[in-house]
Design a protein around this motif. Structure first.
Motif, mmCIF file in Angstrom:
data_model
loop_
_atom_site.group_PDB
_atom_site.id
_atom_site.type_symbol
_atom_site.label_atom_id
_atom_site.label_comp_id
_atom_site.label_asym_id
_atom_site.label_seq_id
_atom_site.Cartn_x
_atom_site.Cartn_y
_atom_site.Cartn_z
ATOM 1 N N ALA A 33 -3.776 -26.501 1.053
ATOM 2 C CA ALA A 33 -2.705 -25.588 0.641
ATOM 3 C C ALA A 33 -2.727 -25.399 -0.874
ATOM 4 O O ALA A 33 -2.585 -24.285 -1.381
ATOM 5 N N TYR A 95 -6.678 -19.666 6.365
ATOM 6 C CA TYR A 95 -7.030 -19.457 4.959
ATOM 7 C C TYR A 95 -8.073 -18.365 4.784
ATOM 8 O O TYR A 95 -8.096 -17.679 3.771
ATOM 9 N N PHE A 114 4.054 -19.725 2.901
ATOM 10 C CA PHE A 114 3.284 -20.979 2.895
ATOM 11 C C PHE A 114 4.027 -22.042 2.073
ATOM 12 O O PHE A 114 4.112 -23.197 2.467
ATOM 13 N N GLY A 118 5.430 -25.560 3.434
ATOM 14 C CA GLY A 118 4.915 -26.741 2.724
ATOM 15 C C GLY A 118 6.061 -27.616 2.239
ATOM 16 O O GLY A 118 6.126 -28.808 2.552
#
Ligand code: FE2
Ligand code: FE2
Length: 265
Positions: A33, A95, A114, A118
């Motif tokens: 990430a 991704y 995202f 996260g």
């Protein structure tokens, strides 16, 4: 933020090897990430530089901070007795699609979503994990990612102001990502559960709630979450409405996080 990371005082140990391997999976996902975050932030900085050099500078620093996280995680994976692993199928697909995104608004909204899942995962993991070194890592990540969420809301607003016609497409993307991201725990739970102890349904519901809350106070952005999915998780409109205090996506929230040393996680 680029302070050196205080190395663990004693070797990082876990109750079982299963837990250690799950921790490796967890922090490997975090590593990916961060890596994607750096790339996209610097890409945006490059594009934005022609119309707003100051915003471009913020984006560059934001990417650098993700770079700092990546180096912390690389070091930490070593302390866990592992290393960066090749991506799994689901992660790779995500991704790869994201890296192909070219439109500013697409990149910013995806990034924002995202960042949201996260920071939600880090925060929930922090509630369950007791291993001190892992907690220290999670605390840094939770603190900084929570700042990245309002930052991306600001970017999105700036991008939309330049291109108001992008809104219908963004709304479709919001719904598409929303439905895909709430399914991610199906893939992540078998790999990371032994470490973070977050149940599948808990994590799916938390993703739906936080992604749904994202624009609950940002009425000008006019992005309403898919109500059917929310109902599926038993999330009422009242739950989306934030309580008292500044919205976690507001500039106010970002300002309060400027001095990271003052942020209480
Ligand atoms: Fe990060
Ligand atoms: Fe971030």
């Amino acid at each position: 933020m680029s302070e050196p990371y205080p190395a663990a005082a004693e070797p990082v140990t876990f109750a079982s090897d299963e837990e250690r391997r799950a921790a490796l999976n967890f922090f490997n996902a975090a590593f990916r990430a961060e890596e994607s975050g750096i790339h996209q932030a610097h890409e945006l900085a490059h594009v934005v530089a022609s119309w707003d050099p100051e915003l471009a500078e913020v984006l560059r620093l934001y990417g650098d901070e993700e770079g700092w996280h990546r180096s912390l995680l690389t070091e930490f994976l070593g302390e866990l007795g592992g290393q960066v692993q090749p991506m799994g199928r689901v992660t790779r697909t995500f991704y790869r699609i994201y890296a192909r995104a070219k439109r500013l608004d697409t990149i910013v909204l995806t990034n924002l979503m995202f960042e949201t899942i996260g920071s939600t995962t880090y925060r929930l993991a922090l509630g369950n994990v007791s291993q001190p070194a892992a907690r220290r890592m999670l605390t840094i990540l939770t603190r900084d990612e929570a700042f990245h969420v309002p930052l991306n809301v600001h970017f999105l607003r700036r991008v939309l102001a330049r291109d108001p016609g992008a809104r219908p497409r963004l709304r479709r993307l919001y719904w598409l990502l929303f439905s895909s991201l709430v399914l991610l725990p199906l893939a992540s739970r078998p790999k990371a559960f032994a470490f973070d102890r977050i149940e599948r349904h808990t994590l799916m519901r938390a993703y739906a709630l936080e992604l749904g809350r994202l624009f609950a106070r940002e009425h000008d952005l006019d992005l309403a979450p898919p109500s059917l999915l929310l109902r599926l998780f038993g999330i009422s409109p009242a739950e989306l409405r934030p309580g008292s205090g500044p919205s976690p996506t507001s500039v106010e929230a970002a300002e309060r996080a400027i001095d990271r040393a003052d942020v209480v996680v």
